[in-house]
Design a protein around this motif. Structure first.
Motif, PDB file in Angstrom:
ATOM      1  N   VAL A  84       0.853  -1.183   0.000  1.00 29.30           N
ATOM      2  CA  VAL A  84       0.000   0.000   0.000  1.00 29.30           C
ATOM      3  C   VAL A  84       0.892   1.238   0.000  1.00 29.30           C
ATOM      4  N   ASN A  85       0.711   2.074  -1.016  1.00 32.06           N
ATOM      5  CA  ASN A  85       1.539   3.268  -1.167  1.00 32.06           C
ATOM      6  C   ASN A  85       0.689   4.532  -0.998  1.00 32.06           C
ATOM      7  N   PHE A  86       1.037   5.355  -0.017  1.00 26.34           N
ATOM      8  CA  PHE A  86       0.361   6.629   0.217  1.00 26.34           C
ATOM      9  C   PHE A  86       1.081   7.724  -0.566  1.00 26.34           C
ATOM     10  N   TRP A  87       0.320   8.476  -1.355  1.00 29.44           N
ATOM     11  CA  TRP A  87       0.943   9.481  -2.198  1.00 29.44           C
ATOM     12  C   TRP A  87      -0.002  10.671  -2.397  1.00 29.44           C
ATOM     13  N   ALA A  88       0.543  11.737  -2.981  1.00 28.23           N
ATOM     14  CA  ALA A  88      -0.251  12.904  -3.364  1.00 28.23           C
ATOM     15  C   ALA A  88       0.388  13.510  -4.607  1.00 28.23           C
ATOM     16  N   SER A  89      -0.417  14.141  -5.430  1.00 27.38           N
ATOM     17  CA  SER A  89       0.096  14.673  -6.687  1.00 27.38           C
ATOM     18  C   SER A  89       1.048  15.847  -6.479  1.00 27.38           C
ATOM     19  N   TRP A  90       0.916  16.567  -5.339  1.00 31.43           N
ATOM     20  CA  TRP A  90       1.786  17.716  -5.063  1.00 31.43           C
ATOM     21  C   TRP A  90       3.124  17.301  -4.447  1.00 31.43           C
ATOM     22  N   CYS A  91       3.259  16.043  -4.108  1.00 33.21           N
ATOM     23  CA  CYS A  91       4.418  15.531  -3.360  1.00 33.21           C
ATOM     24  C   CYS A  91       5.557  15.194  -4.330  1.00 33.21           C
ATOM     25  N   LEU A  92       6.631  15.991  -4.297  1.00 31.47           N
ATOM     26  CA  LEU A  92       7.751  15.770  -5.216  1.00 31.47           C
ATOM     27  C   LEU A  92       8.423  14.410  -5.013  1.00 31.47           C
ATOM     28  N   PRO A  93       8.679  13.971  -3.763  1.00 32.55           N
ATOM     29  CA  PRO A  93       9.256  12.627  -3.587  1.00 32.55           C
ATOM     30  C   PRO A  93       8.344  11.524  -4.124  1.00 32.55           C
ATOM     31  N   CYS A  94       7.023  11.765  -4.090  1.00 27.23           N
ATOM     32  CA  CYS A  94       6.091  10.780  -4.648  1.00 27.23           C
ATOM     33  C   CYS A  94       6.299  10.652  -6.156  1.00 27.23           C
ATOM     34  N   ARG A  95       6.505  11.793  -6.798  1.00 28.56           N
ATOM     35  CA  ARG A  95       6.769  11.765  -8.243  1.00 28.56           C
ATOM     36  C   ARG A  95       8.060  11.008  -8.545  1.00 28.56           C
ATOM     37  N   LYS A  96       9.036  11.179  -7.668  1.00 26.64           N
ATOM     38  CA  LYS A  96      10.322  10.508  -7.865  1.00 26.64           C
ATOM     39  C   LYS A  96      10.183   8.994  -7.805  1.00 26.64           C
ATOM     40  N   GLU A  97       9.359   8.504  -6.865  1.00 24.49           N
ATOM     41  CA  GLU A  97       9.286   7.057  -6.661  1.00 24.49           C
ATOM     42  C   GLU A  97       8.269   6.360  -7.551  1.00 24.49           C
ATOM     43  N   THR A  98       7.304   7.102  -8.102  1.00 20.19           N
ATOM     44  CA  THR A  98       6.220   6.458  -8.833  1.00 20.19           C
ATOM     45  C   THR A  98       6.691   5.574  -9.992  1.00 20.19           C
ATOM     46  N   PRO A  99       7.656   5.999 -10.818  1.00 20.30           N
ATOM     47  CA  PRO A  99       8.135   5.083 -11.864  1.00 20.30           C
ATOM     48  C   PRO A  99       8.679   3.772 -11.304  1.00 20.30           C
ATOM     49  N   GLU A 100       9.266   3.814 -10.109  1.00 24.14           N
ATOM     50  CA  GLU A 100       9.773   2.590  -9.472  1.00 24.14           C
ATOM     51  C   GLU A 100       8.611   1.675  -9.066  1.00 24.14           C
ATOM     52  N   LEU A 101       7.529   2.269  -8.579  1.00 22.47           N
ATOM     53  CA  LEU A 101       6.358   1.480  -8.208  1.00 22.47           C
ATOM     54  C   LEU A 101       5.706   0.861  -9.442  1.00 22.47           C
ATOM     55  N   VAL A 102       5.602   1.661 -10.491  1.00 22.91           N
ATOM     56  CA  VAL A 102       5.034   1.149 -11.734  1.00 22.91           C
ATOM     57  C   VAL A 102       5.861  -0.027 -12.250  1.00 22.91           C
ATOM     58  N   ALA A 103       7.177   0.102 -12.160  1.00 21.15           N
ATOM     59  CA  ALA A 103       8.064  -0.978 -12.604  1.00 21.15           C
ATOM     60  C   ALA A 103       7.949  -2.205 -11.710  1.00 21.15           C
ATOM     61  N   SER A 104       7.508  -2.021 -10.472  1.00 22.43           N
ATOM     62  CA  SER A 104       7.396  -3.132  -9.522  1.00 22.43           C
ATOM     63  C   SER A 104       6.090  -3.896  -9.665  1.00 22.43           C
ATOM     64  N   ALA A 105       5.073  -3.264 -10.220  1.00 23.63           N
ATOM     65  CA  ALA A 105       3.723  -3.830 -10.191  1.00 23.63           C
ATOM     66  C   ALA A 105       3.656  -5.224 -10.811  1.00 23.63           C
ATOM     67  N   ARG A 150      -0.449  10.620 -16.145  1.00 24.72           N
ATOM     68  CA  ARG A 150       0.919  10.988 -16.520  1.00 24.72           C
ATOM     69  C   ARG A 150       1.868   9.824 -16.307  1.00 24.72           C
ATOM     70  N   PHE A 151       1.742   9.140 -15.166  1.00 24.88           N
ATOM     71  CA  PHE A 151       2.661   8.053 -14.847  1.00 24.88           C
ATOM     72  C   PHE A 151       2.109   6.683 -15.230  1.00 24.88           C
ATOM     73  N   GLU A 152       0.906   6.658 -15.793  1.00 23.10           N
ATOM     74  CA  GLU A 152       0.291   5.410 -16.263  1.00 23.10           C
ATOM     75  C   GLU A 152       0.268   4.350 -15.159  1.00 23.10           C
ATOM     76  N   LEU A 153      -0.315   4.719 -14.027  1.00 26.11           N
ATOM     77  CA  LEU A 153      -0.386   3.792 -12.907  1.00 26.11           C
ATOM     78  C   LEU A 153      -1.237   2.578 -13.274  1.00 26.11           C
ATOM     79  N   PRO A 154      -0.691   1.364 -13.154  1.00 27.01           N
ATOM     80  CA  PRO A 154      -1.444   0.156 -13.511  1.00 27.01           C
ATOM     81  C   PRO A 154      -2.237  -0.409 -12.338  1.00 27.01           C
ATOM     82  N   TYR A 155      -2.245   0.285 -11.203  1.00 26.88           N
ATOM     83  CA  TYR A 155      -2.920  -0.200 -10.000  1.00 26.88           C
ATOM     84  C   TYR A 155      -3.927   0.851  -9.523  1.00 26.88           C
ATOM     85  N   PRO A 156      -4.943   0.427  -8.779  1.00 23.08           N
ATOM     86  CA  PRO A 156      -5.971   1.370  -8.308  1.00 23.08           C
ATOM     87  C   PRO A 156      -5.460   2.211  -7.135  1.00 23.08           C
TER      88      PRO A 156
END
Length: 219
Positions: free
Chosen positions: A103-124, A153-159
Protein backbone atom coordinates in the motif's frame (compact mmCIF):
# COMPACT_ATOMS: atom_id res chain seq x y z
CA UNK A 1 57.98 45.71 -0.77
CA UNK A 2 57.85 42.68 1.50
CA UNK A 3 56.16 42.66 4.90
CA UNK A 4 56.54 40.35 7.84
CA UNK A 5 53.60 38.29 8.96
CA UNK A 6 52.85 37.87 12.68
CA UNK A 7 54.51 34.44 12.44
CA UNK A 8 57.70 35.96 11.06
CA UNK A 9 57.20 34.56 7.59
CA UNK A 10 57.55 37.12 4.81
CA UNK A 11 54.94 37.54 2.12
CA UNK A 12 54.47 39.89 -0.74
CA UNK A 13 51.64 42.45 -0.57
CA UNK A 14 48.26 40.98 -1.41
CA UNK A 15 49.33 37.35 -0.80
CA UNK A 16 48.35 35.53 2.41
CA UNK A 17 51.04 34.17 4.76
CA UNK A 18 52.06 30.55 4.24
CA UNK A 19 50.43 29.55 7.53
CA UNK A 20 47.10 30.95 6.34
CA UNK A 21 47.42 29.14 3.01
CA UNK A 22 48.09 25.89 4.85
CA UNK A 23 45.08 26.49 7.11
CA UNK A 24 42.81 27.12 4.13
CA UNK A 25 44.09 23.97 2.42
CA UNK A 26 43.57 21.87 5.54
CA UNK A 27 40.07 23.25 5.93
CA UNK A 28 39.26 22.45 2.30
CA UNK A 29 40.46 18.86 2.81
CA UNK A 30 38.33 18.48 5.95
CA UNK A 31 35.26 19.93 4.23
CA UNK A 32 35.78 17.61 1.27
CA UNK A 33 36.02 14.63 3.62
CA UNK A 34 32.86 15.64 5.48
CA UNK A 35 31.01 16.17 2.20
CA UNK A 36 32.08 12.73 0.99
CA UNK A 37 30.93 11.16 4.26
CA UNK A 38 27.53 12.85 4.11
CA UNK A 39 27.12 11.78 0.49
CA UNK A 40 27.99 8.20 1.40
CA UNK A 41 25.42 8.18 4.21
CA UNK A 42 22.76 9.63 1.91
CA UNK A 43 23.49 7.04 -0.75
CA UNK A 44 22.61 4.28 1.69
CA UNK A 45 19.11 5.78 1.73
CA UNK A 46 16.37 3.25 1.32
CA UNK A 47 18.69 0.37 0.51
CA UNK A 48 20.07 -0.32 3.98
CA UNK A 49 18.63 1.91 6.71
CA UNK A 50 16.99 0.06 9.61
CA UNK A 51 16.28 -3.37 8.17
CA UNK A 52 14.85 -4.42 11.51
CA UNK A 53 12.01 -3.77 13.89
CA UNK A 54 12.40 -0.81 16.22
CA UNK A 55 10.96 -0.49 19.71
CA UNK A 56 10.22 3.15 18.94
CA UNK A 57 8.34 2.05 15.85
CA UNK A 58 5.97 -0.31 17.64
CA UNK A 59 2.78 1.11 19.11
CA UNK A 60 1.63 4.69 18.84
CA UNK A 61 5.05 6.25 18.20
CA UNK A 62 6.19 6.89 14.62
CA UNK A 63 9.02 4.84 13.19
CA UNK A 64 12.45 6.06 14.22
CA UNK A 65 14.03 5.40 10.82
CA UNK A 66 13.10 5.54 7.18
CA UNK A 67 12.83 1.77 6.72
CA UNK A 68 11.65 -0.79 9.26
CA UNK A 69 11.08 -4.51 8.91
CA UNK A 70 8.80 -5.65 11.73
CA UNK A 71 9.29 -9.21 13.05
CA UNK A 72 6.19 -11.38 12.86
CA UNK A 73 5.64 -11.60 16.67
CA UNK A 74 5.63 -7.77 16.90
CA UNK A 75 3.12 -7.11 14.14
CA UNK A 76 -0.06 -5.48 15.37
CA UNK A 77 -3.68 -5.43 14.28
CA UNK A 78 -4.72 -5.82 10.67
CA UNK A 79 -5.02 -2.72 8.54
CA UNK A 80 -8.55 -2.05 7.33
CA UNK A 81 -9.34 0.41 4.52
CA UNK A 82 -12.26 0.86 2.19
CA UNK A 83 -13.68 3.56 -0.03
CA UNK A 84 -13.87 4.74 -3.61
CA UNK A 85 -10.97 4.72 -6.02
CA UNK A 86 -10.12 7.66 -8.27
CA UNK A 87 -12.10 5.85 -10.97
CA UNK A 88 -15.20 5.71 -8.78
CA UNK A 89 -15.06 1.98 -8.05
CA UNK A 90 -15.50 0.61 -4.54
CA UNK A 91 -12.42 -1.03 -3.03
CA UNK A 92 -11.71 -2.65 0.32
CA UNK A 93 -8.58 -4.35 1.56
CA UNK A 94 -10.84 -7.17 2.69
CA UNK A 95 -11.37 -7.94 -1.01
CA UNK A 96 -7.80 -9.29 -0.92
CA UNK A 97 -8.22 -11.55 2.09
CA UNK A 98 -5.34 -14.01 2.42
CA UNK A 99 -3.06 -12.09 0.03
CA UNK A 100 -0.09 -9.91 0.86
CA UNK A 101 -0.42 -6.26 -0.14
CA UNK A 102 1.77 -3.26 -0.86
CA UNK A 103 0.00 0.00 0.00
CA UNK A 104 1.54 3.27 -1.17
CA UNK A 105 0.36 6.63 0.22
CA UNK A 106 0.94 9.48 -2.20
CA UNK A 107 -0.25 12.90 -3.36
CA UNK A 108 0.10 14.67 -6.69
CA UNK A 109 1.79 17.72 -5.06
CA UNK A 110 4.42 15.53 -3.36
CA UNK A 111 7.75 15.77 -5.22
CA UNK A 112 9.26 12.63 -3.59
CA UNK A 113 6.09 10.78 -4.65
CA UNK A 114 6.77 11.77 -8.24
CA UNK A 115 10.32 10.51 -7.87
CA UNK A 116 9.29 7.06 -6.66
CA UNK A 117 6.22 6.46 -8.83
CA UNK A 118 8.13 5.08 -11.86
CA UNK A 119 9.77 2.59 -9.47
CA UNK A 120 6.36 1.48 -8.21
CA UNK A 121 5.03 1.15 -11.73
CA UNK A 122 8.06 -0.98 -12.60
CA UNK A 123 7.40 -3.13 -9.52
CA UNK A 124 3.72 -3.83 -10.19
CA UNK A 125 4.21 -6.70 -12.66
CA UNK A 126 6.86 -8.40 -10.51
CA UNK A 127 4.62 -8.12 -7.44
CA UNK A 128 1.63 -9.56 -9.28
CA UNK A 129 3.77 -12.53 -10.31
CA UNK A 130 4.43 -13.12 -6.61
CA UNK A 131 0.71 -12.89 -5.76
CA UNK A 132 1.17 -9.52 -4.05
CA UNK A 133 -1.28 -6.74 -4.89
CA UNK A 134 -0.20 -3.09 -5.17
CA UNK A 135 -2.71 -0.44 -4.09
CA UNK A 136 -2.32 3.33 -3.90
CA UNK A 137 -3.93 5.73 -1.46
CA UNK A 138 -4.22 9.39 -2.50
CA UNK A 139 -3.80 11.25 0.78
CA UNK A 140 -4.53 14.95 1.40
CA UNK A 141 -4.44 15.90 -2.25
CA UNK A 142 -5.77 19.19 -3.62
CA UNK A 143 -8.50 17.52 -5.65
CA UNK A 144 -9.42 14.52 -7.77
CA UNK A 145 -8.57 16.20 -11.10
CA UNK A 146 -4.96 16.72 -10.00
CA UNK A 147 -4.70 13.15 -8.70
CA UNK A 148 -6.28 11.72 -11.85
CA UNK A 149 -3.88 13.73 -14.03
CA UNK A 150 -1.03 12.23 -11.97
CA UNK A 151 -2.23 8.67 -12.60
CA UNK A 152 -2.50 9.36 -16.33
CA UNK A 153 0.92 10.99 -16.52
CA UNK A 154 2.66 8.05 -14.85
CA UNK A 155 0.29 5.41 -16.26
CA UNK A 156 -0.39 3.79 -12.91
CA UNK A 157 -1.44 0.16 -13.51
CA UNK A 158 -2.92 -0.20 -10.00
CA UNK A 159 -5.97 1.37 -8.31
CA UNK A 160 -5.74 4.23 -5.81
CA UNK A 161 -8.19 4.90 -3.00
CA UNK A 162 -9.31 8.52 -2.64
CA UNK A 163 -8.55 9.76 0.90
CA UNK A 164 -8.73 13.59 0.83
CA UNK A 165 -8.57 14.09 4.59
CA UNK A 166 -5.81 11.54 5.24
CA UNK A 167 -7.98 9.57 7.67
CA UNK A 168 -6.91 6.18 6.31
CA UNK A 169 -3.48 6.65 7.92
CA UNK A 170 -4.87 7.20 11.41
CA UNK A 171 -5.55 3.61 12.45
CA UNK A 172 -2.27 2.17 11.20
CA UNK A 173 0.32 0.90 13.67
CA UNK A 174 3.20 1.68 13.43
CA UNK A 175 2.01 5.13 12.41
CA UNK A 176 3.10 6.50 9.02
CA UNK A 177 5.06 9.74 9.38
CA UNK A 178 4.52 11.48 6.04
CA UNK A 179 4.38 11.17 2.27
CA UNK A 180 5.34 9.07 0.54
CA UNK A 181 4.90 6.06 2.78
CA UNK A 182 4.81 2.47 1.57
CA UNK A 183 3.49 -0.43 3.64
CA UNK A 184 4.06 -4.12 3.09
CA UNK A 185 1.14 -6.04 4.60
CA UNK A 186 1.37 -9.74 5.32
CA UNK A 187 -1.37 -12.30 4.68
CA UNK A 188 -3.29 -11.09 7.72
CA UNK A 189 -2.87 -7.48 6.48
CA UNK A 190 -0.65 -6.55 9.41
CA UNK A 191 2.17 -4.09 8.77
CA UNK A 192 5.26 -6.19 8.11
CA UNK A 193 7.42 -3.40 6.69
CA UNK A 194 7.19 0.35 6.32
CA UNK A 195 9.19 2.83 4.25
CA UNK A 196 8.84 6.55 4.99
CA UNK A 197 10.84 7.76 1.99
CA UNK A 198 10.83 7.35 -1.79
CA UNK A 199 11.21 3.65 -2.48
CA UNK A 200 13.03 1.85 -5.27
CA UNK A 201 11.96 -1.31 -7.09
CA UNK A 202 14.88 -3.26 -5.62
CA UNK A 203 14.11 -2.18 -2.05
CA UNK A 204 10.41 -2.92 -2.40
CA UNK A 205 10.92 -6.42 -3.78
CA UNK A 206 13.55 -7.14 -1.12
CA UNK A 207 11.19 -5.99 1.64
CA UNK A 208 8.39 -8.16 0.28
CA UNK A 209 10.75 -11.12 0.21
CA UNK A 210 11.82 -10.47 3.81
CA UNK A 211 8.36 -9.66 5.14
CA UNK A 212 6.30 -12.42 3.52
CA UNK A 213 8.77 -15.16 2.55
CA UNK A 214 6.09 -17.84 2.43
CA UNK A 215 4.35 -16.03 -0.43
CA UNK A 216 7.41 -15.11 -2.40
CA UNK A 217 9.13 -17.31 -4.95
CA UNK A 218 11.72 -15.26 -6.86
CA UNK A 219 11.82 -15.92 -10.60
Amino acid sequence: MSTMSPTGVGSSAGNPPHSKVAYVRRRAVVLAAVTALVAAVCERDAESVLRRGSDSGIGDAPLDGRIALIPEPQRQRSVSMNGDTLDGAELSLSDYRGRALVVNFWASWCLPCRKETPELVASAKALAARDVELIGVVSKDHGKPQAQAFTRRFELPYPSLWDPDGSMMLGIRPRPIGLPTTLVLDRQHRVAAMVSAPITRTTLLDLVTDAVPVLVTPA
